[in-house]
Design a protein around this motif. Structure first.
Motif, PDB file in Angstrom:
ATOM      1  N   ALA A 156      36.005  62.308  46.706  1.00 23.20           N
ATOM      2  CA  ALA A 156      37.397  62.158  46.258  1.00 23.20           C
ATOM      3  C   ALA A 156      37.459  61.785  44.786  1.00 23.20           C
ATOM      4  N   VAL A 157      36.572  60.910  44.345  1.00 23.73           N
ATOM      5  CA  VAL A 157      36.540  60.517  42.930  1.00 23.73           C
ATOM      6  C   VAL A 157      36.215  61.721  42.056  1.00 23.73           C
ATOM      7  N   LYS A 158      35.241  62.508  42.484  1.00 23.29           N
ATOM      8  CA  LYS A 158      34.808  63.664  41.684  1.00 23.29           C
ATOM      9  C   LYS A 158      35.883  64.738  41.630  1.00 23.29           C
ATOM     10  N   LEU A 159      36.600  64.948  42.754  1.00 27.15           N
ATOM     11  CA  LEU A 159      37.605  66.005  42.801  1.00 27.15           C
ATOM     12  C   LEU A 159      38.853  65.659  41.997  1.00 27.15           C
ATOM     13  N   GLU A 160      39.204  64.375  41.931  1.00 33.68           N
ATOM     14  CA  GLU A 160      40.463  64.024  41.265  1.00 33.68           C
ATOM     15  C   GLU A 160      40.374  64.065  39.744  1.00 33.68           C
ATOM     16  N   SER A 161      39.256  63.636  39.164  1.00 35.10           N
ATOM     17  CA  SER A 161      39.172  63.560  37.703  1.00 35.10           C
ATOM     18  C   SER A 161      37.743  63.824  37.266  1.00 35.10           C
ATOM     19  N   SER A 162      37.615  64.291  36.053  1.00 33.75           N
ATOM     20  CA  SER A 162      36.290  64.605  35.516  1.00 33.75           C
ATOM     21  C   SER A 162      35.554  63.317  35.145  1.00 33.75           C
ATOM     22  N   GLY A 163      34.226  63.430  35.068  1.00 36.13           N
ATOM     23  CA  GLY A 163      33.420  62.285  34.695  1.00 36.13           C
ATOM     24  C   GLY A 163      32.446  61.913  35.791  1.00 36.13           C
ATOM     25  N   PRO A 164      31.553  60.985  35.509  1.00 34.67           N
ATOM     26  CA  PRO A 164      30.566  60.570  36.511  1.00 34.67           C
ATOM     27  C   PRO A 164      31.230  59.863  37.692  1.00 34.67           C
ATOM     28  N   VAL A 165      30.576  59.945  38.847  1.00 33.75           N
ATOM     29  CA  VAL A 165      31.099  59.297  40.048  1.00 33.75           C
ATOM     30  C   VAL A 165      30.892  57.791  39.987  1.00 33.75           C
ATOM     31  N   PHE A 166      29.747  57.402  39.449  1.00 33.16           N
ATOM     32  CA  PHE A 166      29.419  55.985  39.407  1.00 33.16           C
ATOM     33  C   PHE A 166      29.772  55.357  38.062  1.00 33.16           C
ATOM     34  N   PHE A 167      30.059  54.082  38.111  1.00 35.69           N
ATOM     35  CA  PHE A 167      30.428  53.304  36.934  1.00 35.69           C
ATOM     36  C   PHE A 167      29.483  52.101  36.867  1.00 35.69           C
ATOM     37  N   ARG A 168      28.825  51.923  35.742  1.00 41.36           N
ATOM     38  CA  ARG A 168      27.887  50.817  35.573  1.00 41.36           C
ATOM     39  C   ARG A 168      28.477  49.785  34.614  1.00 41.36           C
ATOM     40  N   GLN A 169      28.446  48.538  35.053  1.00 43.78           N
ATOM     41  CA  GLN A 169      29.058  47.472  34.252  1.00 43.78           C
ATOM     42  C   GLN A 169      28.096  46.297  34.128  1.00 43.78           C
ATOM     43  N   ARG A 170      28.001  45.753  32.927  1.00 46.07           N
ATOM     44  CA  ARG A 170      27.140  44.611  32.668  1.00 46.07           C
ATOM     45  C   ARG A 170      27.847  43.326  33.101  1.00 46.07           C
ATOM     46  N   ARG A 171      27.168  42.549  33.929  1.00 40.49           N
ATOM     47  CA  ARG A 171      27.721  41.284  34.383  1.00 40.49           C
ATOM     48  C   ARG A 171      26.622  40.229  34.382  1.00 40.49           C
ATOM     49  N   TYR A 172      27.037  38.971  34.461  1.00 40.25           N
ATOM     50  CA  TYR A 172      26.064  37.894  34.507  1.00 40.25           C
ATOM     51  C   TYR A 172      25.611  37.654  35.946  1.00 40.25           C
ATOM     52  N   GLY A 173      24.280  37.514  36.118  1.00 37.89           N
ATOM     53  CA  GLY A 173      23.716  37.260  37.426  1.00 37.89           C
ATOM     54  C   GLY A 173      23.082  35.887  37.506  1.00 37.89           C
ATOM     55  N   ARG A 228      31.141  35.876  43.067  1.00 39.95           N
ATOM     56  CA  ARG A 228      31.289  37.222  42.511  1.00 39.95           C
ATOM     57  C   ARG A 228      30.857  37.226  41.050  1.00 39.95           C
ATOM     58  N   PRO A 229      30.083  38.240  40.630  1.00 41.10           N
ATOM     59  CA  PRO A 229      29.655  38.301  39.224  1.00 41.10           C
ATOM     60  C   PRO A 229      30.809  38.713  38.322  1.00 41.10           C
ATOM     61  N   HIS A 230      31.018  37.976  37.286  1.00 44.00           N
ATOM     62  CA  HIS A 230      32.084  38.295  36.345  1.00 44.00           C
ATOM     63  C   HIS A 230      31.532  39.064  35.154  1.00 44.00           C
ATOM     64  N   ALA A 231      32.383  39.872  34.548  1.00 45.75           N
ATOM     65  CA  ALA A 231      31.972  40.646  33.382  1.00 45.75           C
ATOM     66  C   ALA A 231      31.573  39.720  32.242  1.00 45.75           C
ATOM     67  N   VAL A 232      30.712  40.225  31.362  1.00 43.12           N
ATOM     68  CA  VAL A 232      30.171  39.411  30.272  1.00 43.12           C
ATOM     69  C   VAL A 232      31.287  38.818  29.421  1.00 43.12           C
ATOM     70  N   GLY A 233      32.279  39.635  29.087  1.00 49.37           N
ATOM     71  CA  GLY A 233      33.377  39.134  28.258  1.00 49.37           C
ATOM     72  C   GLY A 233      34.176  38.045  28.929  1.00 49.37           C
ATOM     73  N   HIS A 234      34.356  38.133  30.249  1.00 52.41           N
ATOM     74  CA  HIS A 234      35.115  37.121  30.980  1.00 52.41           C
ATOM     75  C   HIS A 234      34.374  35.791  31.014  1.00 52.41           C
ATOM     76  N   ASN A 235      33.048  35.851  31.126  1.00 61.13           N
ATOM     77  CA  ASN A 235      32.273  34.610  31.155  1.00 61.13           C
ATOM     78  C   ASN A 235      32.496  33.788  29.896  1.00 61.13           C
ATOM     79  N   GLU A 236      32.469  34.462  28.762  1.00 60.05           N
ATOM     80  CA  GLU A 236      32.634  33.734  27.501  1.00 60.05           C
ATOM     81  C   GLU A 236      34.011  33.086  27.408  1.00 60.05           C
TER      82      GLU A 236
END
Length: 508
Positions: free
Chosen positions: A342-359, A425-433
């Motif tokens: 469904a993600v691939k059919l609706e809009s162009s671009g990669p199916v997966f999204f990678r995001q840097r977060r603090y672990g 839950r891991p928060h995004a790098v910008g949110h941590n700061e």
């Protein structure tokens, strides 16, 4: 005098004026000596967990093998060796190992007191065998087992368990002397109290603590402990960053208990690290109940904080994660594949999204998600939170975000070891700061691995964070989870999560 207990959340909130701000982060905040010391601490091949596993395996295997050998010598030629014997060969050693472990017989400290452990283990072996014979009596199965076999196995079991303890004690002492098995520690405070502690530890035979260095706010010429040959690695406010860069186990605070204000400052700064924190009681005149102390030989310490989910708890939680994540990935694969299509059919671009977060321990990890935004509007650093009616989110994206279907690829992160099934839950790098400035003790969330779901999420604290109150509630729930973790709590959260997702109204 009563025991000392310190509430982590109370330490985190007792007066913001006392708490120095944590460093901005990064290796560049450390001295050259601290950077070199952190890099020199290579991963260890032998840990207390591995030692305990080997000792359990040795006890179980030797008791079972001993019983089997006696069975073969005395019984095999004269009696029918049926399933009952094989059941006894498995159950009796297993019950012994479980009972010895419940009394701390496989802990690291047990091998420092071999005489005590030999007597205790012998008593537990006798208790298990006594219960076994009682069961045989009440089930009227006594005639089904050879008495010679039972008596010989019981008597020789004492010898094999004693031999195992003596052997492992010598092995542990050898590994300690060779530096293979050690607890890496940092001394906080290099004054007279620190000098006295270092000399006491040096005098202890087979001391397993390795002091990697000293942190003190004074320069080297004014730190007496540095004259004993231990490096001064930096100021105390740099210690949190050092703890994130170096593989250390223990922080020892060597300050007098009378310096109450300074102790509170230090504890509020240091408790965010996933390490054990001890107060040196070597030079204190105050004396508490014996159970208030932990000892290395005759050197006393006051236990303040323990690393959460450590040792066998960590093994159990990791095993739980691997088993449940594998089953979930298989069971949910049709849903995941449909969402990907469904993600691939609706809009162009990669199916997966990678995001840097603090672990864990503030390390940056890369988490996987299904792409829920238009590719050209993707926000890799999550600088702007997603809000209701956000034009960046696709139609499919709204659905998969609503029910957290976009999070399913993070099961792969769980299998890789970046995440746990349950945790903060891991928060995004910008949110941590941003949020570390809002919530005192915020980084204490990182003392355990982050999770796909958590205690905060099943209590409704998920989705958009648009106020200080929301982030405070999240952190409070995360800290509660860390301090009260159990496998049953993880299971309860996992079972509750689908119900909460259906009823959720604040995920966009």
């Amino acid at each position: 005098m009563s025991d000392i207990t310190i509430d982590p959340t109370a330490v985190a909130s007792s007066g913001a004026a006392l708490a120095p701000k944590p460093p901005a982060g990064g290796v560049d905040t450390l001295s050259a000596a601290a950077i070199n010391a952190a890099r020199a601490l290579s991963p260890r091949k032998v840990s207390p967990v591995l030692l305990g596993a080997l000792a359990r395996l040795a006890d179980f295997g030797s008791l079972a093998a001993l019983g089997a050998a006696i069975l073969w010598l005395y019984v095999a030629g004269t009696d029918d060796v049926g399933l009952r014997y094989f059941a006894a060969l498995a159950l009796v050693p297993l019950a012994t190992v479980i009972l010895v472990g419940s009394f701390g017989g496989y802990s690291f400290g047990a091998y420092r007191r071999p005489v005590v452990q030999v007597g205790r283990t012998a008593g537990l072996w006798a208790a298990v065998f006594g219960c076994f014979t009682l069961v045989l009596f009440f089930l009227k199965m006594g005639e089904d087992f050879s008495r010679i076999w039972l008596a010989t196995w019981f008597a020789s079991g004492f010898l094999i368990l004693t031999a195992n303890r003596v052997g492992f004690t010598r092995l542990v002492h050898g590994w300690i002397r060779a530096g293979i098995l050690e607890r890496r520690a940092v001394l906080v405070g290099g004054g007279p109290e620190g000098v006295e502690l270092l000399r006491a530890l040096t005098a202890e035979k087979d001391n397993d603590i390795r002091i990697c260095g000293i942190f003190d706010d004074r320069d080297e010429t004014r730190v007496p402990a540095a004259r004993l040959g231990y490096p001064l690695l930096g100021r105390i406010d740099e210690l949190v960053e050092f703890g994130r860069q170096a593989d250390i186990d223990l922080l020892i605070v060597a300050l007098p208990l009378t310096a109450e204000r300074r102790l509170v400052e230090l504890l509020r700064t240091l408790w965010v690290l996933p390490v054990d924190i001890r107060l040196s009681a070597q030079s204190n005149q105050l004396r508490f109940r014996p159970r208030s102390y932990s000892f290395i030989g005759a050197v006393p310490f006051l236990d303040v904080f323990d690393r959460p989910i450590a040792d066998w708890d960590a093994v159990v939680k990791r095993t739980f994660d691997i088993v449940i994540a594998s089953l979930a990935l298989v069971a949910l694969s049709p849903l995941l594949l449909a969402a990907m299509a469904a993600v691939k059919l609706e809009s162009s671009g990669p199916v997966f999204f990678r995001q840097r977060r603090y672990g864990f321990n503030n390390e940056v990890i890369e988490v996987l998600k299904l792409r829920s935004m238009y590719h050209e509007r993707a926000d890799l650093e999550a600088r702007k939170a997603v809000t209701r009616g956000d034009p960046r989110v696709t139609r499919v994206g709204r659905i998969i975000r609503k029910f957290s279907i976009d999070e399913l690829p993070q099961l792969i992160n769980v299998l890789r070891g970046d995440l746990s099934l349950v945790g903060p839950r891991p928060h995004a790098v910008g949110h941590n700061e941003l949020w570390k400035e809002v919530v005192d003790g915020y980084f204490a969330r990182h003392r355990v691995k982050p999770g796909l779901t958590g205690w905060a999420q099943v209590h409704g604290w998920r989705g958009e964070v648009d106020s200080e109150e929301k982030i405070r509630h999240r952190v409070e729930h995360d800290l509660y989870y860390i301090e009260n973790w159990s496998v049953f709590l993880d299971l309860y959260i996992l079972l509750l999560t689908p119900l909460k997702l259906i009823a959720a109204e604040n995920a966009y």
